[in-house]
Design a protein around this motif. Sequence first.
Motif, PDB file in Angstrom:
ATOM      1  N   ASP A 186      -2.666  15.476 -12.402  1.00 43.36           N
ATOM      2  CA  ASP A 186      -1.794  16.038 -11.359  1.00 43.36           C
ATOM      3  C   ASP A 186      -0.377  16.183 -11.916  1.00 43.36           C
TER       4      ASP A 186
ATOM      5  N   ASN B 114       1.700  21.417  -7.843  1.00 45.41           N
ATOM      6  CA  ASN B 114       2.231  21.807  -6.535  1.00 45.41           C
ATOM      7  C   ASN B 114       3.672  22.261  -6.767  1.00 45.41           C
TER       8      ASN B 114
ATOM      9  N   ARG C 108       0.304   9.011   0.207  1.00 45.58           N
ATOM     10  CA  ARG C 108       1.240   9.261   1.315  1.00 45.58           C
ATOM     11  C   ARG C 108       0.738   8.659   2.620  1.00 45.58           C
TER      12      ARG C 108
ATOM     13  N   SER D 291      -2.590  12.544  -4.378  1.00 43.38           N
ATOM     14  CA  SER D 291      -1.522  11.566  -4.155  1.00 43.38           C
ATOM     15  C   SER D 291      -1.997  10.177  -4.590  1.00 43.38           C
TER      16      SER D 291
ATOM     17  N   ARG E  27      -1.733   6.989  -6.788  1.00 42.36           N
ATOM     18  CA  ARG E  27      -0.542   6.320  -7.326  1.00 42.36           C
ATOM     19  C   ARG E  27      -0.894   5.222  -8.332  1.00 42.36           C
TER      20      ARG E  27
HETATM   21  O1  G3P Z   1      -1.775  15.959  -5.563  1.00 44.14           O
HETATM   22  C1  G3P Z   1      -0.750  15.742  -4.640  1.00 44.14           C
HETATM   23  C2  G3P Z   1       0.310  14.929  -5.257  1.00 44.14           C
HETATM   24  O2  G3P Z   1       1.005  15.661  -6.220  1.00 44.14           O
HETATM   25  C3  G3P Z   1       1.230  14.289  -4.300  1.00 44.14           C
HETATM   26  O3  G3P Z   1       1.501  13.064  -4.855  1.00 44.14           O
HETATM   27  O4  G3P Z   1       2.743  11.007  -5.192  1.00 44.14           O
HETATM   28  O5  G3P Z   1       3.934  13.080  -4.372  1.00 44.14           O
HETATM   29  O6  G3P Z   1       2.374  11.824  -2.889  1.00 44.14           O
HETATM   30  P1  G3P Z   1       2.703  12.203  -4.294  1.00 44.14           P
END
Ligand code: G3P
Length: 218
Positions: free
Chosen positions: A6, A28, A136, A168, A170
């Motif tokens: 990512d 993104n 998140r 997301s 972590r």
């Molecule tokens: O794949 C989604 C990611 O980029 C969001 O990650 O750590 O910003 O919540 P984060």
Amino acid sequence: MKFFVDTANLEQIREAQDLGILDGVTTNPSLMAKEGITGEANVLAHYKAICELVDGDISAEVIATDFEGMIKEGQALAEIHENIVVKVPMTKDGVKAIRWFTDHDIRTNCTLIFSAGQAILAAKAGATYLSPFIGRIDDMNWDGIELIAQIAEIYTIQGYQTEILAASIRTPLHIVRAAEAGADVVTCPLSSILGLLKHPLTDIGLAQFLADHKKANS
Ligand code: G3P
């Protein structure tokens, strides 16, 4: 379970690729901005560079929030390379756009998923991938992994083909728990993938093996 990295950082993508376990890449708008990639031509060129680096699905996100804009941007993204998956946010226009892309054989990743209801809508629209944002959700004191398990159960019962792409992420533990909960794909920062390597007993065991070998062979 597939592993995506990512990031829009080419060095990190290359490092993940070199491990030999990489199945694709997600990006993104925030990740593109972090790399300083701005302007339509540069963005398209950057996605092309990622596609040339990795032989796997590459998610490229639309910026438009209206249906017509999403279709126009998504078509331009899909034309870059056959491995591009158009990433579309979970909104009313987004769901309509996913249906349009599905009907025109353009694969999609429905992003910003935070509930099972959203997951059902995205699957009905024919999304290729669904991106629930585990970290998140955890940030809000809810349980992101529980959502993955709930969606996995619903998709199995209903026979939906949409792949659950846990996003997301972590921590390395998020990856393990997403695998347990039934995710089809995890998309992770490189640091979380590399974190899976770590165990102190591995380091201690290897040091011992090498010390014993040296002693026996000196
Ligand atoms: O794949 C989604 C990611 O980029 C969001 O990650 O750590 O910003 O919540 P984060």
